[in-house]
Design an enzyme around this catalytic site. Sequence first.
Site, PDB file in Angstrom:
ATOM      1  N   SER A   1       0.801  -1.223   0.000  1.00 54.84           N
ATOM      2  CA  SER A   1       0.000   0.000   0.000  1.00 54.84           C
ATOM      3  C   SER A   1       0.834   1.272   0.000  1.00 54.84           C
ATOM      4  O   SER A   1       0.325   2.340  -0.340  1.00 54.84           O
ATOM      5  CB  SER A   1      -0.945   0.009   1.204  1.00 54.84           C
ATOM      6  OG  SER A   1      -0.237  -0.113   2.413  1.00 54.84           O
TER       7      SER A   1
ATOM      8  N   ASP B   1      -3.340   8.257   7.994  1.00 52.33           N
ATOM      9  CA  ASP B   1      -4.379   7.425   8.606  1.00 52.33           C
ATOM     10  C   ASP B   1      -3.856   6.530   9.726  1.00 52.33           C
ATOM     11  O   ASP B   1      -4.524   5.587  10.124  1.00 52.33           O
ATOM     12  CB  ASP B   1      -5.059   6.561   7.531  1.00 52.33           C
ATOM     13  CG  ASP B   1      -4.085   5.640   6.803  1.00 52.33           C
ATOM     14  OD1 ASP B   1      -2.905   5.570   7.215  1.00 52.33           O
ATOM     15  OD2 ASP B   1      -4.491   4.993   5.826  1.00 52.33           O
TER      16      ASP B   1
ATOM     17  N   HIS C   1      -0.277   5.015   6.961  1.00 52.12           N
ATOM     18  CA  HIS C   1       0.305   5.574   5.748  1.00 52.12           C
ATOM     19  C   HIS C   1       0.591   7.062   5.920  1.00 52.12           C
ATOM     20  O   HIS C   1       0.012   7.718   6.786  1.00 52.12           O
ATOM     21  CB  HIS C   1      -0.647   5.346   4.567  1.00 52.12           C
ATOM     22  CG  HIS C   1      -1.060   3.917   4.403  1.00 52.12           C
ATOM     23  ND1 HIS C   1      -2.240   3.421   4.924  1.00 52.12           N
ATOM     24  CD2 HIS C   1      -0.421   2.875   3.821  1.00 52.12           C
ATOM     25  CE1 HIS C   1      -2.322   2.122   4.649  1.00 52.12           C
ATOM     26  NE2 HIS C   1      -1.222   1.776   3.987  1.00 52.12           N
TER      27      HIS C   1
END
Length: 379
Positions: free
Chosen positions: A40, A344, A347
Site C-alpha cells: 500500500s 491514517d 500511511h
Amino acid sequence: MEAAEVLIIMVVFSILSVESAGLEDLKTCDFRAVYNFGDSNSDTGGGSAAFWIAGLPPGETFFGRPVGRASDGRLIIDFIAEHLELPYLSPYLDSIGTSFRHGANFAIGGSTIRPQNESMSLNGVSPFSLDVQIVQFGNFKVRTGYFYERGNARHRRNLPRPKDFSKALYIFDIGQNDIAAGLRKKNDTDFQASVPDIVDQLAQAVQNLYEDGARTFWIHNTGPIGCLPVSLHHHDIHPEELDKHGCLKAQNAYCMEFNRKVKDRVIKLRNELPHAALTYVDIYAAKYELISNAEKQGFVGAANICCGFHEDEIQVYCGHKQNINGTEIYAGSCGKPLDFISWDGVHYSEAANRWIAHRVINGSFSDPPLPIKHACHKP
C-alpha cells in the site's frame, strides 16, 4: 552514540559521497518506463481495482477525488514518476482509462514478499504476494508484446514498446507487511527464522526480472513500523518501551534487522547479476529523520493522525463509520493534511511523502549514493 547522531553522520557521508562521485561525468539515464512492485505504500489503485470501490477522503488534497491511494494525495512513487518526467503509473489491474506506455504498477495494498497463510478478510493480507506480482509482470510483458507487434498505431499508443523493457527502472517497495505479520503472531523465534527466506524471495524476484531483461533496480528497505501512530495507539505502552522520539524500540529493532539482511543481499546480488545496477534505498532512515524532526519541519507531532478516530481505545479507520454507544462516529479527515506526517495512522500524508521522496531521489539515502536519474550506472 545516539541513533539520531548516527543518522546525521550517515546522511552527511552520503551527500559528500554523491558530490565526489563525479556526477557531471555520468550521463542521465534514459528511463523509458517504470515498473513497480509493492504494497500500500506504493499502490496507485490496484487494491481498489481488485477489492473495493475507492472512496473519500483519501485523494482529497491533490486529486480531489478517490484514486485508490492510501493517502490524501500523492505517494513516493508518484513523486518519482514526476521527477523522471513520466506519467503516474497505472495499476496493472485497472482496466479503465489505462495507459501502460511508460510502465505499470503491480503493487497492491496488503501485499507481502512471502505468501502468508492468512486472508484479506481476516488480517488484510493480500493474495497478490510478490511472487504473484512477478508472474503478472511476465504475463504483461508477453501479452503487450504480442498486441504491440500485431496492432495498428491506435492500438499501440497505450502499450509499452518492447525495446523499452530493458531501459526501464524496476522499483521494489515491499516488506512492511511481512514484518507486521511477524509482530502480529508474537513469536520472535519463528519470525527471526523466517527473515532469511523472506529476503531470499525478494532476491529471487530481482533475479527473475534480470533473467527477463531488467537491468536497473531501485530497492527500498522498510520504514520504522514502531513509529506508526497505529502501533502506538494499539498498545498499553510503558515509557521504557519508547525511544526518545516516541517510537517503539522493539518494533523498530525488527525493521532494522530485516533491513540489514536486505542490504547484505542486495550487495550479494551485485556479484550474482553482473549486468545489473542495484540501488539500495534507506527509506527507514529518511522516514525516521522526518519523524525525529517533525515540528522543525513544520509538521505537528508525528504520533498525530489526520484521518480516523482513535480515542479511548476506540479505533475507527479513515473514511469508515461506526456506532459507538448509540452514536455514529464518522472517521473523516482533519481538514489540514498538510500539517500531518501520518495520514491514517499507517500511511503517510502527501506532504510527508513529498518530503521523503525529495530526499531519496537525490541519492542522499542510497547505496551507491547516486541520484535516481543516474541509477542505471554501476558503482
